[in-house]
Design an enzyme around this catalytic site. Structure first.
Site, PDB file in Angstrom:
ATOM      1  N   HIS A  13      13.359 -11.730 -12.651  1.00  0.00           N
ATOM      2  CA  HIS A  13      14.017 -10.913 -11.539  1.00  0.00           C
ATOM      3  C   HIS A  13      15.225 -11.401 -11.314  1.00  0.00           C
ATOM      4  CE1 HIS A  13      13.856  -8.751  -7.532  1.00  0.00           C
ATOM      5  NE2 HIS A  13      15.226  -9.002  -7.755  1.00  0.00           N
ATOM      6  N   HIS A  15      19.757  -9.320 -11.202  1.00  0.00           N
ATOM      7  CA  HIS A  15      20.881  -8.382 -10.982  1.00  0.00           C
ATOM      8  C   HIS A  15      21.879  -8.467 -12.001  1.00  0.00           C
ATOM      9  CE1 HIS A  15      18.538  -6.799  -7.616  1.00  0.00           C
ATOM     10  NE2 HIS A  15      18.199  -7.843  -7.356  1.00  0.00           N
ATOM     11  N   ARG A  17      24.215  -5.882 -12.709  1.00  0.00           N
ATOM     12  CA  ARG A  17      25.286  -4.786 -12.227  1.00  0.00           C
ATOM     13  C   ARG A  17      25.639  -4.185 -13.677  1.00  0.00           C
ATOM     14  NH1 ARG A  17      23.286  -5.587  -7.554  1.00  0.00           N
ATOM     15  NH2 ARG A  17      24.165  -7.517  -6.209  1.00  0.00           N
ATOM     16  N   LYS A  98      10.043  -0.427 -10.221  1.00  0.00           N
ATOM     17  CA  LYS A  98      10.511  -1.307  -9.269  1.00  0.00           C
ATOM     18  C   LYS A  98      10.567  -0.380  -7.913  1.00  0.00           C
ATOM     19  CE  LYS A  98      12.073  -4.559  -6.457  1.00  0.00           C
ATOM     20  NZ  LYS A  98      13.226  -5.749  -6.578  1.00  0.00           N
ATOM     21  N   HIS A 135       9.743  -4.993  -3.795  1.00  0.00           N
ATOM     22  CA  HIS A 135      10.498  -5.469  -2.679  1.00  0.00           C
ATOM     23  C   HIS A 135       9.742  -5.412  -1.467  1.00  0.00           C
ATOM     24  CE1 HIS A 135      14.423  -6.877  -0.690  1.00  0.00           C
ATOM     25  NE2 HIS A 135      13.515  -6.515   0.283  1.00  0.00           N
ATOM     26  N   HIS A 173      10.373 -12.048  -5.105  1.00  0.00           N
ATOM     27  CA  HIS A 173      11.295 -13.005  -4.263  1.00  0.00           C
ATOM     28  C   HIS A 173      10.359 -13.193  -3.048  1.00  0.00           C
ATOM     29  CE1 HIS A 173      12.576  -9.144  -2.913  1.00  0.00           C
ATOM     30  NE2 HIS A 173      13.371  -8.911  -3.763  1.00  0.00           N
ATOM     31  N   ASP A 246      16.829 -13.629  -8.660  1.00  0.00           N
ATOM     32  CA  ASP A 246      17.048 -12.621  -7.890  1.00  0.00           C
ATOM     33  C   ASP A 246      18.643 -12.966  -8.023  1.00  0.00           C
ATOM     34  OD1 ASP A 246      17.295 -10.433  -6.558  1.00  0.00           O
ATOM     35  OD2 ASP A 246      16.718 -11.320  -4.662  1.00  0.00           O
ATOM     36  N   ALA A 262      24.260  -8.780   0.921  1.00  0.00           N
ATOM     37  CA  ALA A 262      23.195  -9.682   0.845  1.00  0.00           C
ATOM     38  C   ALA A 262      23.060  -9.936  -0.782  1.00  0.00           C
ATOM     39  CB  ALA A 262      21.931  -9.199   1.359  1.00  0.00           C
TER      40      ALA A 262
HETATM   41  O1  DOR Z   1      19.579 -10.263  -1.321  1.00  0.00           O
HETATM   42  C1  DOR Z   1      19.703  -9.219  -2.315  1.00  0.00           C
HETATM   43  N1  DOR Z   1      20.663  -8.933  -3.157  1.00  0.00           N
HETATM   44  N2  DOR Z   1      18.217  -9.066  -2.195  1.00  0.00           N
HETATM   45  C2  DOR Z   1      17.924  -7.753  -2.896  1.00  0.00           C
HETATM   46  O2  DOR Z   1      16.789  -7.403  -2.778  1.00  0.00           O
HETATM   47  C3  DOR Z   1      18.951  -6.943  -3.875  1.00  0.00           C
HETATM   48  C4  DOR Z   1      20.018  -7.865  -3.881  1.00  0.00           C
HETATM   49  C5  DOR Z   1      21.491  -7.018  -4.730  1.00  0.00           C
HETATM   50  O3  DOR Z   1      21.139  -6.216  -5.403  1.00  0.00           O
HETATM   51  O4  DOR Z   1      22.356  -7.552  -4.109  1.00  0.00           O
HETATM   52 ZN    ZN Z   2      16.665  -8.701  -6.423  1.00  0.00          ZN
END
Ligand code: DOR
Ligand code: ZN
Length: 337
Positions: A13, A15, A17, A98, A135, A173, A246, A262
């Protein structure tokens, strides 16, 4: 023990971008992970096979040529997702879709309102062998942020799991003892990922002595009893819990601001930080299962065959990583602010 050799891990899991940022995020992960489950919360999100495979090509173009890195793609479920989108996508390069409840986190505006309306899609996913990644937080604005994961279990997750017993579900997570215990009590088609930050930190690390924006992620860090339970379940060696960082980069100025984003960008040290946790818990023998076996097994993919050696030595995380566009990102755990 000054060295430990394990099968090369995967990150189930994260990201990456898009655009120029891939030149930073993909090599940082390919440094030590063979495969990664790539979250689809781009703007606009990754909604079908064509979008997923185009994104995969952009990721591969940013991977170091000698890495054999393999991105595993994920569809983003919206209220417009069709059974055909699922049937066309399902396969080894797009093993999962997802579910973000609308408003739950970064770039989730396109997500699902009225989760039950997706039940026909879950049925198709179950038939097609596609995993459902969740999520798991309720998003009702009146619900206390520290209760959102716990309440999601009874309101949504348990009913979905009961209605679709063959559908493989990853509760992503997880952050609470409630989630860990629910996963343990569920059948073999339900598993969970756990991040380094939720094993290493609790809400004091976010809030005591001033707000620490680089420890802010969603689901939010919980009280230390929850952190302890997560540490217990990974130390137990249960195959229902596996590695998912994450890792989620945000530019420094978007985290260190009055309304910070976040996400913890952990790719630079995630494996080392997990290893530290297992070492602290005196269970380094359980690291390989968590990092390299249980995720692949749950996804019904082959385990990796390459090995990787971790060496115990002092090591300093860079305080800040410059990006091509002039911004920078602060790696998770670089600073104790
Ligand atoms: O803290 C997080 N950031 N939680 C998420 O579920 C998404 C992620 C983000 O894409 O920045
Ligand atoms: Zn995530």
């Amino acid at each position: 023990m000054s060295e430990i050799t394990i099968t090369k891990p995967d990150d189930w899991h994260l990201h990456f971008r898009d655009g120029d940022l891939l030149n930073e995020t993909v090599p940082a992960t390919a440094r030590c992970f063979q495969r990664a489950i790539v979250m689809p919360n781009l703007v606009p999100p990754v909604r079908n096979r064509a979008e997923a495979l185009a994104y995969k090509q952009r990721i591969l173009a940013a991977a170091p040529t000698d890495s054999n890195f393999e991105p595993l793609m994920v569809l983003y479920l919206t209220n417009e997702t069709t059974a055909n989108d699922i049937r066309q996508a399902a396969g080894i390069d797009i093993p999962a879709a997802k579910l973000y409840p609308a408003g739950a986190t970064t770039n989730s505006d396109a997500a699902v309102s009225g989760i039950e309306s997706l039940y026909p899609i879950f049925e198709t996913m179950s038939e097609a062998g596609m995993l459902l990644l969740i999520h798991g937080e309720v998003t009702d604005p009146k619900t206390d942020i520290f209760d959102r994961e716990r309440l999601f279990i009874d309101q949504y997750l348990a009913p979905i799991h009961m209605r679709f017993p063959e559908l493989k579900i990853v509760f992503e997570h997880i952050t609470t003892a409630d989630a860990a215990d629910f996963v343990l009590s569920a059948t073999a088609t339900l598993a969970a990922t756990i991040t380094p930050q939720h094993l290493l930190l609790n809400r004091n690390d976010l809030l005591v002595g001033g707000i620490k924006p680089h420890n802010y992620c969603l689901p939010i860090l919980k009280r230390n009893t929850h952190q302890q339970r997560l540490r217990e379940v990974v130390a137990s060696g249960s195959p229902k819990f596996f590695l998912g960082t994450d890792s989620a980069p945000h530019a420094k100025h978007t985290k260190e601001t009055a309304c910070g984003c976040a996400g913890c960008y952990s790719a630079w040290g995630a494996l080392e930080l997990y290893t530290q946790v297992f070492d602290d818990l005196n269970c380094l023998d359980k690291l390989e299962g968590f990092a390299s076996f249980y995720g692949a097994d749950f996804y019904s993919l082959a385990r990796n065959t390459e090995q990787l050696t971790l060496t115990r030595k002092p090591w300093t995380m860079p305080q800040e990583i410059p990006l091509a566009n002039g911004d920078s990102v602060v790696p998770f755990f670089a600073v104790k602010r």
